[in-house]
Scaffold this motif. Structure first.
Motif, PDB file in Angstrom:
ATOM      1  N   VAL A   1    -119.834  -8.821  74.220  1.00  0.00           N
ATOM      2  CA  VAL A   1    -121.152  -9.620  73.756  1.00  0.00           C
ATOM      3  C   VAL A   1    -120.562 -10.713  72.774  1.00  0.00           C
ATOM      4  O   VAL A   1    -120.126 -11.367  72.703  1.00  0.00           O
ATOM      5  N   TRP A   2    -119.699 -10.003  71.612  1.00  0.00           N
ATOM      6  CA  TRP A   2    -119.161 -10.579  71.152  1.00  0.00           C
ATOM      7  C   TRP A   2    -118.246 -12.058  71.098  1.00  0.00           C
ATOM      8  O   TRP A   2    -118.331 -12.771  70.912  1.00  0.00           O
ATOM      9  N   LEU A   3    -117.356 -11.015  71.445  1.00  0.00           N
ATOM     10  CA  LEU A   3    -115.651 -11.772  72.196  1.00  0.00           C
ATOM     11  C   LEU A   3    -116.349 -13.210  73.014  1.00  0.00           C
ATOM     12  O   LEU A   3    -115.467 -14.840  73.327  1.00  0.00           O
TER      13      LEU A   3
ATOM     14  N   ILE B   1    -114.664  -3.087  64.964  1.00  0.00           N
ATOM     15  CA  ILE B   1    -115.481  -3.340  65.883  1.00  0.00           C
ATOM     16  C   ILE B   1    -114.908  -1.314  66.759  1.00  0.00           C
ATOM     17  O   ILE B   1    -116.479  -0.658  66.705  1.00  0.00           O
ATOM     18  N   LEU B   2    -113.794  -1.361  67.327  1.00  0.00           N
ATOM     19  CA  LEU B   2    -113.463   0.031  68.411  1.00  0.00           C
ATOM     20  C   LEU B   2    -113.443   1.018  67.269  1.00  0.00           C
ATOM     21  O   LEU B   2    -114.066   2.366  67.209  1.00  0.00           O
ATOM     22  N   VAL B   3    -112.328   1.063  66.305  1.00  0.00           N
ATOM     23  CA  VAL B   3    -112.096   2.283  65.448  1.00  0.00           C
ATOM     24  C   VAL B   3    -113.123   2.141  64.485  1.00  0.00           C
ATOM     25  O   VAL B   3    -113.275   3.817  64.292  1.00  0.00           O
ATOM     26  N   GLY B   4    -113.945   1.166  63.901  1.00  0.00           N
ATOM     27  CA  GLY B   4    -114.880   1.657  63.001  1.00  0.00           C
ATOM     28  C   GLY B   4    -116.402   2.072  63.224  1.00  0.00           C
ATOM     29  O   GLY B   4    -117.340   2.409  62.689  1.00  0.00           O
ATOM     30  N   GLY B   5    -116.221   1.294  64.412  1.00  0.00           N
ATOM     31  CA  GLY B   5    -118.018   1.611  65.273  1.00  0.00           C
ATOM     32  C   GLY B   5    -118.933   0.822  65.096  1.00  0.00           C
ATOM     33  O   GLY B   5    -119.546   0.611  65.100  1.00  0.00           O
ATOM     34  N   ALA B   6    -118.308  -0.666  63.951  1.00  0.00           N
ATOM     35  CA  ALA B   6    -119.291  -1.456  63.768  1.00  0.00           C
ATOM     36  C   ALA B   6    -119.660  -2.493  65.062  1.00  0.00           C
ATOM     37  O   ALA B   6    -119.708  -2.500  66.531  1.00  0.00           O
ATOM     38  N   THR B   7    -120.644  -3.168  64.529  1.00  0.00           N
ATOM     39  CA  THR B   7    -121.546  -3.685  65.927  1.00  0.00           C
ATOM     40  C   THR B   7    -121.480  -5.354  65.877  1.00  0.00           C
ATOM     41  O   THR B   7    -121.708  -5.224  63.989  1.00  0.00           O
ATOM     42  N   ALA B   8    -121.353  -6.239  66.224  1.00  0.00           N
ATOM     43  CA  ALA B   8    -121.188  -7.951  65.807  1.00  0.00           C
ATOM     44  C   ALA B   8    -121.860  -8.696  65.339  1.00  0.00           C
ATOM     45  O   ALA B   8    -122.692  -8.448  63.939  1.00  0.00           O
TER      46      ALA B   8
ATOM     47  N   ASP C   1    -114.521   3.174  74.788  1.00  0.00           N
ATOM     48  CA  ASP C   1    -115.429   3.356  75.035  1.00  0.00           C
ATOM     49  C   ASP C   1    -116.525   2.328  75.315  1.00  0.00           C
ATOM     50  O   ASP C   1    -116.329   1.767  74.971  1.00  0.00           O
ATOM     51  N   ILE C   2    -117.231   3.073  76.291  1.00  0.00           N
ATOM     52  CA  ILE C   2    -117.918   2.032  77.510  1.00  0.00           C
ATOM     53  C   ILE C   2    -118.731   0.973  76.472  1.00  0.00           C
ATOM     54  O   ILE C   2    -118.769   0.177  76.593  1.00  0.00           O
ATOM     55  N   ASP C   3    -119.646   1.179  75.970  1.00  0.00           N
ATOM     56  CA  ASP C   3    -120.165   1.251  75.218  1.00  0.00           C
ATOM     57  C   ASP C   3    -120.161   0.000  73.918  1.00  0.00           C
ATOM     58  O   ASP C   3    -120.164  -1.125  73.842  1.00  0.00           O
ATOM     59  N   GLN C   4    -118.781   0.457  73.173  1.00  0.00           N
ATOM     60  CA  GLN C   4    -117.860  -0.529  71.822  1.00  0.00           C
ATOM     61  C   GLN C   4    -117.270  -1.245  72.862  1.00  0.00           C
ATOM     62  O   GLN C   4    -117.653  -2.401  72.185  1.00  0.00           O
ATOM     63  N   ALA C   5    -117.072  -1.160  73.950  1.00  0.00           N
ATOM     64  CA  ALA C   5    -116.780  -2.668  75.078  1.00  0.00           C
ATOM     65  C   ALA C   5    -117.390  -3.419  74.712  1.00  0.00           C
ATOM     66  O   ALA C   5    -117.609  -5.005  75.086  1.00  0.00           O
ATOM     67  N   SER C   6    -118.821  -2.828  75.474  1.00  0.00           N
ATOM     68  CA  SER C   6    -120.134  -3.362  75.950  1.00  0.00           C
ATOM     69  C   SER C   6    -120.503  -4.711  74.186  1.00  0.00           C
ATOM     70  O   SER C   6    -119.735  -5.960  74.736  1.00  0.00           O
ATOM     71  N   ARG C   7    -120.283  -3.978  73.610  1.00  0.00           N
ATOM     72  CA  ARG C   7    -120.839  -4.590  72.211  1.00  0.00           C
ATOM     73  C   ARG C   7    -119.301  -5.801  71.799  1.00  0.00           C
ATOM     74  O   ARG C   7    -120.287  -7.110  72.086  1.00  0.00           O
TER      75      ARG C   7
ATOM     76  N   ALA D   1    -115.981 -14.314  62.799  1.00  0.00           N
ATOM     77  CA  ALA D   1    -116.434 -13.185  62.211  1.00  0.00           C
ATOM     78  C   ALA D   1    -117.233 -12.859  62.506  1.00  0.00           C
ATOM     79  O   ALA D   1    -118.394 -12.153  62.843  1.00  0.00           O
ATOM     80  N   ALA D   2    -118.597 -14.390  62.598  1.00  0.00           N
ATOM     81  CA  ALA D   2    -120.106 -14.008  62.232  1.00  0.00           C
ATOM     82  C   ALA D   2    -120.641 -15.093  63.761  1.00  0.00           C
ATOM     83  O   ALA D   2    -121.928 -13.972  64.193  1.00  0.00           O
ATOM     84  N   ALA D   3    -119.552 -15.666  64.511  1.00  0.00           N
ATOM     85  CA  ALA D   3    -120.172 -15.959  65.366  1.00  0.00           C
ATOM     86  C   ALA D   3    -119.157 -15.899  66.734  1.00  0.00           C
ATOM     87  O   ALA D   3    -119.737 -16.018  67.763  1.00  0.00           O
ATOM     88  N   GLY D   4    -117.870 -15.433  66.358  1.00  0.00           N
ATOM     89  CA  GLY D   4    -117.718 -14.549  67.738  1.00  0.00           C
ATOM     90  C   GLY D   4    -116.132 -16.026  67.926  1.00  0.00           C
ATOM     91  O   GLY D   4    -116.641 -17.096  67.271  1.00  0.00           O
ATOM     92  N   PRO D   5    -115.189 -15.938  68.549  1.00  0.00           N
ATOM     93  CA  PRO D   5    -113.728 -17.136  68.575  1.00  0.00           C
ATOM     94  C   PRO D   5    -115.102 -18.042  70.272  1.00  0.00           C
ATOM     95  O   PRO D   5    -114.328 -17.995  70.485  1.00  0.00           O
ATOM     96  N   VAL D   6    -115.700 -19.324  68.994  1.00  0.00           N
ATOM     97  CA  VAL D   6    -116.589 -20.254  69.951  1.00  0.00           C
ATOM     98  C   VAL D   6    -115.414 -21.778  69.944  1.00  0.00           C
ATOM     99  O   VAL D   6    -114.869 -22.011  69.131  1.00  0.00           O
ATOM    100  N   ALA D   7    -114.994 -21.418  71.493  1.00  0.00           N
ATOM    101  CA  ALA D   7    -114.147 -22.203  71.773  1.00  0.00           C
ATOM    102  C   ALA D   7    -114.907 -24.150  71.378  1.00  0.00           C
ATOM    103  O   ALA D   7    -115.863 -24.651  71.069  1.00  0.00           O
ATOM    104  N   PHE D   8    -113.555 -24.819  71.399  1.00  0.00           N
ATOM    105  CA  PHE D   8    -114.011 -26.358  71.141  1.00  0.00           C
ATOM    106  C   PHE D   8    -114.185 -27.141  70.074  1.00  0.00           C
ATOM    107  O   PHE D   8    -113.913 -28.508  69.046  1.00  0.00           O
TER     108      PHE D   8
END
Length: 351
Positions: free
Chosen positions: A197-199, A119-126, A188-194, A269-276
């Motif tokens: 949310v995914w994490l 996400i950070l290196v490639g500018g991808a969004t989840a 970058d703050i915008d990429q970190a925010s994205r 990758a599809a939903a983030g690291p969902v716990a439990f």
């Protein structure tokens, strides 16, 4: 009752009535959760109108809400929950430890670190349709590298014990969480925010590109896992028993763990690291089935039902505020983890 013997080519299984009943109930629960996820929300849509939208005969508003907004989200939750349930079952069965879960021993954290890097290196969004393709590859690379390091560090004297595997995994989980935080602090703050949310773990805003990735993972990896059903079952005994029954212990364990790691990575990758889900679904399935081992298919069905219902609760319970599904599953998973730890200590598995 001993159950019905089913033969399919070289594979065979004995279908016990209780297992069949549990599978039927879980499948119906998952289907009900899928229908409710598509039907309920701020703008409720009756089930007949949902069917009309799916068949292309509904109104314009219903078509948009059902087919473009709610259906891909619900399908993503269904597929991701199944993948996490199967992955958790394999990890717990192979290590013979109920605490060996991808989200606890660093596999999801490795997938998360790899995906955040993408996400950070490639500018991808989840959630971005045009850029999501980079995220699964980053998650897969991170998860496989993490699993390899954990396995090598836990390998001693020609074998891997579940207790050592979990300890090494927990240490890796902490290190990878620190790495992810460092990447976010430098970003970058915008990429970190994205990425943040995914994490959290969420299926909000998911589209059909996420459904395709998760569906492809299940279509390829689950049959391969089922093809290793005999090693899967025998590895739940002690190593001497499995070896005595002709199982190539090292190769079978690595093969199953690679498949489970890929499932967990692509679900992350599809939903983030969902716990439990990966932690709880196999143990819930085992209790429903009344079996000594961890049932593989039932674990997938349990994971699907749990994630669908958790996402539905996050959308409706605190409406109009919508909580990410990762918050709901984490809130449920924390006391469940404490219960597992207490049981592991009583049985001598907790060290």
């Amino acid at each position: 009752m001993s159950g019905l013997r089913i033969e399919l080519g070289p594979l065979g299984a004995r279908l016990r009535p209780r297992v069949a009943l549990a599978a039927t109930g879980l499948a119906l629960l998952a289907f009900a959760g899928l229908v409710a996820s598509v039907s309920l929300g701020t703008y409720a849509i009756p089930v007949p109108d949902v069917l009309g939208a799916l068949l292309g005969t509904g109104s314009g508003d219903a078509d948009l809400i059902v087919r473009e907004l709610r259906l891909p989200r619900a399908l993503t939750a269904l597929l991701v929950g199944t993948a996490f349930g199967v992955a958790g079952a394999v990890y717990q069965a192979v290590t013979r430890n109920p605490l060996a879960s991808p989200d606890l021993i660093g596999i999801s954290a490795g997938a998360g670190a790899g995906a955040v890097g993408a996400i950070l290196v490639g500018g991808a969004t989840a959630a971005g349709a045009g850029s999501f393709g980079a995220v699964p590859f980053g998650a897969l690379a991170g998860a496989l590298a993490t699993a390899a390091v954990i396995y090598l560090l836990a390998y001693r004297g020609g074998t891997v014990t579940g207790y050592r595997f979990v300890l090494v995994g927990i240490a890796a989980n902490g290190a990878l969480a620190a790495l992810t935080r460092w990447m976010l602090a430098k970003a970058d703050i915008d990429q970190a925010s994205r990425a943040m949310v995914w994490l959290t773990g969420s299926v909000n805003g998911r589209g059909y590109e996420h459904v395709r990735w998760a569906g492809l993972a299940l279509l390829v990896l689950v049959p391969l896992t089922l093809a290793l059903a005999r090693p899967y079952q025998l590895l739940q005994f002690d190593d001497d028993t499995a070896r005595g029954l002709g199982i190539p212990l090292h190769r079978a364990r690595i093969g199953l763990l690679v498949l489970a790691t890929c499932l967990a990575a692509l679900a992350t990758a599809a939903a983030g690291p969902v716990a439990f889900i990966a932690l709880g679904a196999p143990q819930i399935a085992r209790r429903l089935a009344g079996t000594a081992g961890v049932p593989l298919v039932l674990s997938g069905l349990t994971g699907a039902a749990l994630l669908l219902l958790a996402d539905l609760a996050g959308r409706l319970v605190f409406s109009p505020v919508e909580l990410p599904v990762g918050i709901i599953t984490g809130a449920v998973g924390a006391p469940y983890l404490l219960l597992l730890l207490a049981r592991a200590n009583r049985s001598g598995q907790g060290g």
